[in-house]
Each structure stands twice: as structure tokens, then as C-alpha cells.
Design a protein around this motif. Structure first.
Motif, PDB file in Angstrom:
ATOM      1  N   GLU A  23       0.813  -1.219   0.000  1.00 45.58           N
ATOM      2  CA  GLU A  23       0.000   0.000   0.000  1.00 45.58           C
ATOM      3  C   GLU A  23       0.844   1.265   0.000  1.00 45.58           C
ATOM      4  N   THR A  24       1.994   1.182   0.634  1.00 50.44           N
ATOM      5  CA  THR A  24       2.758   2.400   0.901  1.00 50.44           C
ATOM      6  C   THR A  24       4.095   2.357   0.185  1.00 50.44           C
ATOM      7  N   SER A  25       4.376   3.389  -0.571  1.00 49.99           N
ATOM      8  CA  SER A  25       5.662   3.441  -1.265  1.00 49.99           C
ATOM      9  C   SER A  25       6.663   4.262  -0.456  1.00 49.99           C
ATOM     10  N   LEU A  26       7.922   3.965  -0.688  1.00 48.58           N
ATOM     11  CA  LEU A  26       8.991   4.775  -0.104  1.00 48.58           C
ATOM     12  C   LEU A  26       9.948   5.057  -1.247  1.00 48.58           C
ATOM     13  N   GLU A  27      10.052   6.335  -1.595  1.00 49.75           N
ATOM     14  CA  GLU A  27      10.866   6.711  -2.744  1.00 49.75           C
ATOM     15  C   GLU A  27      11.819   7.825  -2.344  1.00 49.75           C
ATOM     16  N   PRO A  28      13.005   7.846  -2.959  1.00 54.68           N
ATOM     17  CA  PRO A  28      13.978   8.893  -2.623  1.00 54.68           C
ATOM     18  C   PRO A  28      13.391  10.302  -2.705  1.00 54.68           C
ATOM     19  N   ARG A  29      12.541  10.570  -3.664  1.00 56.28           N
ATOM     20  CA  ARG A  29      12.000  11.931  -3.829  1.00 56.28           C
ATOM     21  C   ARG A  29      11.176  12.390  -2.634  1.00 56.28           C
ATOM     22  N   GLN A  30      10.737  11.438  -1.804  1.00 61.35           N
ATOM     23  CA  GLN A  30       9.922  11.786  -0.628  1.00 61.35           C
ATOM     24  C   GLN A  30      10.791  12.123   0.579  1.00 61.35           C
ATOM     25  N   LEU A  31      12.107  11.965   0.441  1.00 63.91           N
ATOM     26  CA  LEU A  31      13.007  12.116   1.589  1.00 63.91           C
ATOM     27  C   LEU A  31      13.790  13.429   1.522  1.00 63.91           C
ATOM     28  N   VAL A  32      13.904  14.067   2.666  1.00 62.33           N
ATOM     29  CA  VAL A  32      14.667  15.313   2.779  1.00 62.33           C
ATOM     30  C   VAL A  32      15.786  15.088   3.789  1.00 62.33           C
ATOM     31  N   LEU A  33      16.997  15.459   3.405  1.00 58.62           N
ATOM     32  CA  LEU A  33      18.171  15.249   4.260  1.00 58.62           C
ATOM     33  C   LEU A  33      18.516  16.528   5.029  1.00 58.62           C
ATOM     34  N   PRO A  34      18.391  16.508   6.369  1.00 58.65           N
ATOM     35  CA  PRO A  34      18.830  17.657   7.161  1.00 58.65           C
ATOM     36  C   PRO A  34      20.361  17.630   7.264  1.00 58.65           C
ATOM     37  N   MET A  35      20.985  18.795   7.102  1.00 63.29           N
ATOM     38  CA  MET A  35      22.457  18.861   7.194  1.00 63.29           C
ATOM     39  C   MET A  35      22.893  20.084   7.992  1.00 63.29           C
ATOM     40  N   PHE A  36      24.033  19.925   8.663  1.00 64.12           N
ATOM     41  CA  PHE A  36      24.579  20.975   9.524  1.00 64.12           C
ATOM     42  C   PHE A  36      25.849  21.540   8.898  1.00 64.12           C
ATOM     43  N   VAL A  37      25.997  22.858   8.951  1.00 61.35           N
ATOM     44  CA  VAL A  37      27.216  23.469   8.424  1.00 61.35           C
ATOM     45  C   VAL A  37      27.773  24.438   9.466  1.00 61.35           C
ATOM     46  N   ARG A  38      29.068  24.317   9.694  1.00 58.77           N
ATOM     47  CA  ARG A  38      29.693  25.077  10.773  1.00 58.77           C
ATOM     48  C   ARG A  38      30.546  26.198  10.211  1.00 58.77           C
ATOM     49  N   GLU A  39      30.325  27.384  10.713  1.00 60.18           N
ATOM     50  CA  GLU A  39      31.066  28.563  10.251  1.00 60.18           C
ATOM     51  C   GLU A  39      32.559  28.429  10.550  1.00 60.18           C
ATOM     52  N   GLY A  40      33.379  28.749   9.577  1.00 62.16           N
ATOM     53  CA  GLY A  40      34.822  28.790   9.783  1.00 62.16           C
ATOM     54  C   GLY A  40      35.489  27.426   9.888  1.00 62.16           C
ATOM     55  N   ALA A  41      34.749  26.347   9.702  1.00 65.73           N
ATOM     56  CA  ALA A  41      35.348  25.016   9.871  1.00 65.73           C
ATOM     57  C   ALA A  41      36.189  24.666   8.646  1.00 65.73           C
ATOM     58  N   SER A  42      37.360  24.063   8.899  1.00 60.36           N
ATOM     59  CA  SER A  42      38.183  23.642   7.768  1.00 60.36           C
ATOM     60  C   SER A  42      38.090  22.131   7.561  1.00 60.36           C
ATOM     61  N   GLU A  43      37.586  21.445   8.569  1.00 61.58           N
ATOM     62  CA  GLU A  43      37.366  20.002   8.419  1.00 61.58           C
ATOM     63  C   GLU A  43      35.995  19.671   8.990  1.00 61.58           C
ATOM     64  N   HIS A  44      35.330  18.674   8.430  1.00 66.07           N
ATOM     65  CA  HIS A  44      34.033  18.357   9.011  1.00 66.07           C
ATOM     66  C   HIS A  44      34.225  17.607  10.337  1.00 66.07           C
ATOM     67  N   THR A  45      33.248  17.787  11.243  1.00 66.51           N
ATOM     68  CA  THR A  45      33.360  17.249  12.604  1.00 66.51           C
ATOM     69  C   THR A  45      32.252  16.246  12.847  1.00 66.51           C
TER      70      THR A  45
END
Ligand code: PBG
Length: 326
Positions: A23-45
Motif C-alpha cells: 500500500e505504501t511506497s517509499l521513494e527517494p523523492r519523498q526524503l529530505v536530508l537535514p544537514m549541519f554546516v559550521r562557520e569557519g570550519a576547515s574540516e568536518h566534525t
């Protein structure tokens, strides 16, 4: 056994039959990815309470947004972590603030290929960690906050955002933001309203993710977990103020509210599979106590089944890959 027609197992016999009647589909288009971005960062943490999730640099965020588009995700929801915070949350309004520059970076990279959304709230930018500005008595001043939200919406719109996501639970925020956007000539920017947002323990890991300075709680503006009818009321209010999409948050502990909202509105409904929901599955899986991939897909399809057209989830990219290979 009773009547022959009462044998539901007939349709479960082969994978093809099960696929035919799902009955229920799950498709990539239905998904939203929350992401964090840090000011001044030179490497991801890495974020220790959310294994696999990071605070991005501006560069790594751009790359992750390209990957999200290539995977066919519906969108990305961006959160900024500023180097300095103040009482008014100025970094959220400043066109040079981390969230606004990150929105411009991502839109510059992926254009209209994916919906680019900005979290519209002050908690990442205030030194007291609340979602709004404080009055003289130290409580969150609703109407003074609305003016700041309207300005923040204009800054995100100027940076090219497609959708703003007001998450502060101030009364009248959707109307104030719609008015501000329209006055600035941004009639085309949509509003995904965090409408039924509960004061939840399941946001715990998110507070680490955004280096939150909050002491205390948000119970004077986020909803009481016992209130379901009120969640519908909040969604209807947001609709009357001009929301284009309404959201229920968290998702898994509030599937009843999600279903009730779905049945009460005629706009797309989103649900936010929050940090604590993510962390619980990751922690159990790391101990070998749960089948990680199965639990991820079951969580997401259940949120869809309860009524979400759109699911915000930290597993969005991985789930899209799993769906492709399944
Ligand atoms: C507020 C906001 C929060 C989350 C999204 N937007 C935190 C809060 O209300 O305390 C939580 C998301 C999550 O836990 O994954 N800007």
C-alpha cells in the motif's frame, strides 16, 4: 478455517505478489536530508551522539548536496552553526551569516535540481539558546521574535532558498514570514511550517549537533506531548496563515498526530524523523541488538503509512541507496 476468501496469506506468498499489493511506497523523492554546516570550519566534525552525521564545512556541504541531488532526494534542510552567538541571534539575519552563505553555496551548486530548505529559527544563533528573543523578564517575547523571523526569511530568500522552515513555534510566525517574504518580492518562496512541534526529549542529540547553549527547556512554546487535538489546531492555524506544507515533529512517537493532521488538511504533510529517533536505532544496531537497515526502512515506511508525504530524515541518502539496490 472459515470461508475461502478469508485467506490474506494468498497475497503474501511470493515477493512479486507482496510487491503488487503493497500500500505504501517509499521513494527517494519523498526524503529530505537535514544537514549541519559550521562557520569557519576547515574540516568536518563528527557528531558523537549521531554516528554517521557530521557538522559540514562549506565545501563538504556543497559536495553532500550534489550527492543528495544525484540520489534523487526530494530536498535538503540546512542548519547553520555560527562562531559567535548573541542575544538577538543576529547571525541568522546577517546576509553573511553561515546559514545564508551556505544556502547560496548549495543553490549555486545544485540550482533547482533539488529543493533547498533553510531552518528558520533563532536557537542556533542566540547565546541563550532559545528560539526567539527574550523580553525584560527573561521569557521568550513572541511578537518581537516575529519581526526577526520576517527579516531572517528575507535573508534566506535573498540567498536563493526554495523553502523556509519556521521551527520556533511562535504564534503567528507563518503569517509574519509570509508577509515579510511577499513585501520583499519573494512571493515564490514556499513555507514548510513546523506546525505540530512537541517539546521532546528526542531532540537531545540535535542539541549537540548545533552546539546548543540552551539551559532549561522550550515548554512555553513547544507543545505538550499529551496534546493531539492541539497538533491539528496548530496545523490549521498555520494553513490559515499561508503555510504551503505542514509538519509534525518528532515522527515516531507522534504517528497518531501525523495521521490526524493528514486527514485535516489538503496540503502536503511532512514529518521529521528526529535526532533521537536516529540515535536510538544507531545505538542498538551498534550493539548488534537490531537489524539496522531493516529498522531504518521500517521506520521510514511507517512514517509514510501514518500520512507523511515527505519525511525529513538523517538516513535520507542511505535510504535512497538501499531503495535503489532493493
Ligand atoms: C529548532 C530545531 C530543533 C530541531 C530542529 N529544529 C531543536 C529544538 O527544537 O530543540 C530538532 C531536530 C532533531 O532533533 O533532529 N531550530
Amino acid at each position: 478455517m472459515g470461508f475461502p476468501e478469508t485467506r490474506p496469506r494468498r497475497l503474501r506468498r511470493t515477493a512479486a505478489l507482496r510487491r503488487l499489493v503493497t500500500e505504501t511506497s517509499l521513494e527517494p523523492r519523498q526524503l529530505v536530508l537535514p544537514m549541519f554546516v559550521r562557520e569557519g570550519a576547515s574540516e568536518h566534525t563528527p557528531i558523537s551522539s549521531m554516528p554517521g552525521v557530521v557538522q559540514h564545512t562549506r565545501d563538504s556541504l556543497r559536495r553532500a548536496a550534489v550527492e543528495a541531488a544525484e540520489l534523487g532526494l526530494g530536498g535538503v534542510m540546512l542548519f547553520g552553526i555560527p562562531t559567535t552567538k548573541d542575544a538577538r541571534g543576529s547571525g541568522g539575519v546577517d546576509p553573511g551569516g553561515i546559514l545564508n552563505v551556505a544556502i547560496a553555496d548549495v543553490v549555486g551548486e545544485v540550482g533547482d535540481a533539488i529543493a533547498v530548505m533553510g531552518d528558520l529559527c533563532l536557537d542556533e544563533f542566540t547565546n541563550h539558546g532559545h528560539c526567539g528573543v527574550l523580553g525584560e523578564d527573561g521569557s521568550v517575547d513572541n511578537d518581537a521574535t516575529l519581526a526577526v523571523y520576517a527579516e531572517m526569511a528575507q535573508a534566506q530568500a535573498a540567498a536563493g532558498v526554495h523553502v523556509v522552515g519556521p521551527s520556533g513555534m511562535m504564534d503567528g510566525q507563518v503569517g509574519a514570514i509570509r508577509t515579510g517574504l511577499d513585501a520583499g518580492g519573494h512571493q515564490d518562496v514556499a513555507i514548510l511550517a513546523y506546525s505540530a512541534k512537541y517539546a521532546s526529549a528526542f531532540y537531545g542529540p540535535f542539541r549537540e549537533a548545533v552546539d546548543s547553549s540552551l539551559q532549561g527547556d522550550r515548554r512555553t512554546y513547544q507543545q505538550d506531548p499529551g496534546n493531539g487535538v492541539e497538533g491539528v489546531r496548530e496545523a490549521l492555524l498555520d494553513l490559515s496563515e499561508g503555510a504551503d506544507i505542514v509538519m509534525v515533529k518528532p515522527a515516531l512517537a507522534y504517528l497518531d498526530v501525523l495521521r490526524a493532521v493528514r486527514e485535516s488538511v489538503d496540503v502536503p504533510v511532512a514529518a521529521y524523523n528526529v535526532s533521537g529517533e536516529y540515535a536510538m536505532v544507531e545505538a542498538a544496531a551498534a550493539r548488534g541488538w537490531i537489524n539496522r537497515e531493516a529498522a531504518i526502512l521500517e521506520s521510514l515506511v511507517s512514517i509514510r503509512r501514518a500520512g507523511a508525504d515527505i519525511v525529513l530524515t538523517y538516513w535520507a541518502a542511505e535510504a535512497a541507496q538501499l531503495l535503489r539496490s532493493s
